[in-house]
Scaffold this active site. Structure first.
Site, PDB file in Angstrom:
ATOM      1  N   ASN A 139       0.847  -1.188   0.000  1.00  0.00           N
ATOM      2  CA  ASN A 139       0.000   0.000   0.000  1.00  0.00           C
ATOM      3  C   ASN A 139       0.888   1.246   0.000  1.00  0.00           C
ATOM      4  O   ASN A 139       1.692   1.452   0.915  1.00  0.00           O
ATOM      5  CB  ASN A 139      -0.889  -0.040   1.251  1.00  0.00           C
ATOM      6  CG  ASN A 139      -1.870   1.103   1.314  1.00  0.00           C
ATOM      7  OD1 ASN A 139      -2.300   1.647   0.293  1.00  0.00           O
ATOM      8  ND2 ASN A 139      -2.254   1.480   2.525  1.00  0.00           N
ATOM      9  N   ASP A 191      -5.893   5.716 -10.450  1.00  0.00           N
ATOM     10  CA  ASP A 191      -7.337   5.518 -10.624  1.00  0.00           C
ATOM     11  C   ASP A 191      -8.053   6.828 -10.325  1.00  0.00           C
ATOM     12  O   ASP A 191      -7.894   7.391  -9.242  1.00  0.00           O
ATOM     13  CB  ASP A 191      -7.821   4.421  -9.674  1.00  0.00           C
ATOM     14  CG  ASP A 191      -9.221   3.925 -10.011  1.00  0.00           C
ATOM     15  OD1 ASP A 191     -10.070   4.762 -10.384  1.00  0.00           O
ATOM     16  OD2 ASP A 191      -9.466   2.716  -9.903  1.00  0.00           O
ATOM     17  N   ASP A 194      -4.997  11.059 -17.353  1.00  0.00           N
ATOM     18  CA  ASP A 194      -5.732  11.289 -18.600  1.00  0.00           C
ATOM     19  C   ASP A 194      -7.148  11.786 -18.326  1.00  0.00           C
ATOM     20  O   ASP A 194      -7.987  11.772 -19.230  1.00  0.00           O
ATOM     21  CB  ASP A 194      -5.780  10.016 -19.449  1.00  0.00           C
ATOM     22  CG  ASP A 194      -6.359   8.820 -18.703  1.00  0.00           C
ATOM     23  OD1 ASP A 194      -6.145   8.729 -17.480  1.00  0.00           O
ATOM     24  OD2 ASP A 194      -7.019   7.968 -19.335  1.00  0.00           O
ATOM     25  N   THR A 216       2.846   4.016 -22.676  1.00  0.00           N
ATOM     26  CA  THR A 216       2.478   2.634 -22.372  1.00  0.00           C
ATOM     27  C   THR A 216       1.172   2.256 -23.061  1.00  0.00           C
ATOM     28  O   THR A 216       0.469   3.099 -23.616  1.00  0.00           O
ATOM     29  CB  THR A 216       2.308   2.440 -20.860  1.00  0.00           C
ATOM     30  OG1 THR A 216       1.210   3.261 -20.416  1.00  0.00           O
ATOM     31  CG2 THR A 216       3.572   2.856 -20.110  1.00  0.00           C
TER      32      THR A 216
END
EC number: 2.1.1.33
Length: 301
Positions: free
Chosen positions: A137, A160, A196, A280
């Site tokens: 974590n 995320d 993004d 990527t």
């Protein structure tokens, strides 16, 4: 040498993913898969002992015992700048960087076991010795596992975004995370971030503008009509998550900007693309969906 507690508390598999909290605080990830097969399983069994940091656990399967300290000089066998990537995925960025920078050491932090196995495969295939991986974590890694002022650069690429408002508290980059990041970084160390999603980019900018421990290396740059944020707002590309048609039977998830012609970003502060960040497969999907990439670079004061 690294300090290892005598009797770490037992692991509770999946507990963090199930409840979404650890130590009373939200976690920023869901462990969607830990099973290894084929090449990944073989690589893990053969090479994990060498390349994966075996940390003592605390109360969950990705926790780090607070008494454990990572000794980079002992692990790598030398004293060199340490670069840490949080959420290293399949290892493309960190392995490429390690290959291009043999004078630096790299630590890939990830909770997705197959991704770490993939990273180990790439480490071996390229004959690298300056990369290690750890399944842990991230806040615990920065807060207690890494010594204060031991990291020269911190990378967080495409975390995320947790789009729904009720999930915003689970976003990785929050004021508390900024504090532990500052603790781990050396004075003058860099924190490089890429996302993004414009909503998350604005969130990051707000969090770090409010921090007294960091300065934006591109303060005021790429503002107004040159801002990628202005372009996103005015194009309406993020009117629904993915910038693409919503699947039948699924409701669109708003990113809080519905465009077009929503306004102009007068603040700016966006960095140019970091040369060391390769494109990527994950980023390629963002481009295919029509989304723009936001880079931010901060320096610890």
């Amino acid at each position: 040498m690294s300090e290892t507690p005598d009797s770490p508390r037992p692991v509770t598999p999946g507990s963090q993913a199930s409840f979404g909290t650890y130590g009373g605080r939200p976690v920023s990830f869901v462990r969607r898969g830990t099973r290894l097969q084929g090449r990944r399983q073989a690589a893990w069994e053969e090479h994990a002992e060498r390349w994966a940091i075996q940390v003592p656990r605390h109360v969950a399967n990705t926790s780090v015992h607070p008494d454990y300290t990572f000794d980079a000089e002992a692990v790598f066998g030398r004293k060199a700048p340490l670069i840490v990537e949080i959420g290293s995925g399949l290892g493309d960025a960190v392995v490429h960087a390690a290959e291009q920078n043999p004078d630096k050491d790299f630590l890939a932090v990830e909770v997705y076991t197959p991704g770490l196995a993939n990273t180990i495969i790439k480490i071996n295939s390229r004959g690298l010795t300056n990369v290690r991986v750890v399944e842990a974590n991230a806040p615990e890694v920065l807060e207690s596992m890494l010594p204060e002022g031991s990291v020269s650069e911190l990378w967080v690429f495409f975390p995320d975004p947790w789009h729904k408002a009720r999930h915003h508290k689970r976003r990785l980059i929050q004021p508390a995370f900024a504090s532990v990041a500052a603790k781990a970084l050396v004075k003058g160390g860099y924190w490089r971030i890429a996302t993004d999603w414009s909503n998350y980019a604005v969130h990051v900018r707000e969090v770090l503008t409010g921090s007294t421990e960091f300065e934006n290396m591109h303060e005021g740059e790429r503002s107004g009509e040159e801002s990628p944020l202005t372009q996103v707002w005015q194009s309406g590309v993020e009117s629904v998550v993915g910038g693409a048609p919503v699947r039948e039977g699924r409701a669109p998830v708003s990113t809080e900007h519905t465009g077009p012609n929503e306004g102009v970003d007068e603040e700016g502060g966006w960095a140019p693309r970091f040369d060391g960040r390769i494109r990527t497969s994950f980023e390629n999907k963002a481009h295919e969906a029509g989304r723009m990439i936001f880079d931010l670079t901060y320096r610890k004061r």
